[in-house]
Scaffold this active site. Structure first.
Site, mmCIF file in Angstrom:
data_model
loop_
_atom_site.group_PDB
_atom_site.id
_atom_site.type_symbol
_atom_site.label_atom_id
_atom_site.label_comp_id
_atom_site.label_asym_id
_atom_site.label_seq_id
_atom_site.Cartn_x
_atom_site.Cartn_y
_atom_site.Cartn_z
ATOM 1 C CG LEU A 194 -51.996 -25.908 -39.316
ATOM 2 C CD1 LEU A 194 -52.790 -24.694 -39.224
ATOM 3 C CD2 LEU A 194 -51.705 -26.348 -37.615
ATOM 4 C CG ASP A 195 -55.490 -32.309 -37.943
ATOM 5 O OD1 ASP A 195 -54.619 -33.088 -38.431
ATOM 6 O OD2 ASP A 195 -55.770 -32.652 -36.687
ATOM 7 N NE ARG A 196 -61.460 -30.660 -45.922
ATOM 8 C CZ ARG A 196 -61.841 -31.339 -47.344
ATOM 9 N NH1 ARG A 196 -61.440 -32.550 -47.228
ATOM 10 N NH2 ARG A 196 -62.402 -30.540 -48.127
ATOM 11 C CB THR B 77 -56.603 -27.648 -37.180
ATOM 12 O OG1 THR B 77 -56.822 -28.578 -36.566
ATOM 13 C CG2 THR B 77 -55.793 -26.390 -36.366
#
Length: 342
Positions: A176-178, A180
């Site tokens: 997951l993106d930082r 998110t």
């Protein structure tokens, strides 16, 4: 695809009762060490003697413990396993389905053998000998990059599993993106990691996000399809025709809306880098706080993207696992005076 023995799981502070009526039972990684423990995890004074149980017939470890530790709850028994308090053949065992043979001795310590490391920005929703499923907060890196050396989910989970087995490793399945938040999964072996990654589209039955986006989304639902390609500046660009990139498909359903914001349920058919963020920009409604992909409003103090549901077939047991978390409160704030399903 035929499912096997479906059951649901959810985090302790975000749990929701599913149709089956069951709630998830998180591991006890966050339990505080008792006052007798020192900061480095070793216990002061003489430890209490363990209780030893002899196995009379072949069975799995968790049912055996439940049959013998009748004075405590099922959750407490699972916590004892997670904290490394069960020893078999001089080795700490944490797997629920570890097979026992007649004549073996199961040693149960009254105190955790090591203090569980404190978790920052994540909580464990489910753990067995093959997988760990977590809830990651916004702002926590999944894994360190070449430029980023901050605390990561990967590093913390590695410390967690090595508290009971110094040789244990963690393997990244997806990211997951930082900024998110939400549900993500790690494997405990290279074999399980490879099996999940090689069969991802068949094994993962649902990946659902919620996205808080700018502006009023007129269509109640729809599908976005394009080809995504990364530039030298590490930004993903979208093209309606094949540009040599990866084909990406995103489905969305509007949950609530005002003139300023819309709350969408977003389901991934493919899992490309920054896919939802790029496709929301394509839709003309960038995710709140996502300046990289066109956001203009100040937002809610974080990226308006949350991985709400992850459902997959367990790579070893074949069981359907489903994990669901609540929509972040900050995502609901713009709609506090608006009825649902608008």
């Amino acid at each position: 695809m035929q499912k096997k023995n479906s059951r649901s799981h959810s985090s302790s502070n975000r749990s929701k009762t599913t149709k089956s009526g069951h709630k998830g039972k998180p591991t006890a990684h966050s339990s505080k060490a008792k006052s007798s423990s020192s900061r480095n995890g070793s216990y002061r004074g003489k430890p209490l003697p363990p209780t030893v149980y002899t196995v009379k017939e072949a069975t799995e470890l968790l049912p055996f413990l439940l049959d013998n530790l009748t004075h405590i709850s099922r959750n407490s028994v699972k916590s004892i396993l997670a904290r490394g308090q069960v020893i078999i053949n001089e080795k700490t065992v944490t797997a629920y389905n570890h097979m026992l043979r007649p004549g073996q001795e199961v040693m149960v310590h009254k105190e955790p053998r090591v203090a569980a490391p404190a978790m920052v920005g994540l909580s464990i929703m489910f753990e067995d000998e093959h997988l760990i499923v977590i809830h990651k907060d916004a702002g926590l890196l999944s894994i360190a990059s070449d430029k980023e050396k901050d605390v990561t989910a990967y590093r913390q989970l590695t410390e967690h599993v090595r508290a009971t087995d110094p040789e244990q490793r963690i393997f990244v399945v997806h990211r997951l993106d930082r900024d998110t938040s939400g549900v993500m999964m790690f494997a405990k072996s290279h074999e399980v990691q490879q099996q999940l990654q090689n069969t991802w589209r068949e094994s993962v039955e649902e990946r659902t996000y919620v996205a808080l986006v700018e502006g009023e989304v007129k269509k109640p639902e729809g599908t976005i399809s394009s080809w995504l390609k990364e530039s030298k500046t590490l930004k993903m660009f979208s093209n309606s025709h094949d540009n040599g990139g990866q084909h990406a498909i995103t489905h969305f359903k509007r949950l609530q809306k005002t003139r300023e914001y819309s709350l969408l349920e977003v389901r991934l058919e493919t899992g490309r880098k920054n896919q939802i963020r790029v496709h929301m920009e394509d839709l003309g409604h960038p995710i709140v706080g996502d300046k990289k992909y066109g956001a203009r409003a100040q937002g809610v103090g974080r990226l308006g993207l949350h991985a709400r549901v992850l459902s997959f077939i367990h790579p070893v047991t074949g069981e359907t696992m489903r994990f669901e978390t609540d929509i972040p409160k900050s995502f609901k704030h713009p709609f506090k005076d608006v009825p649902e399903s608008t």
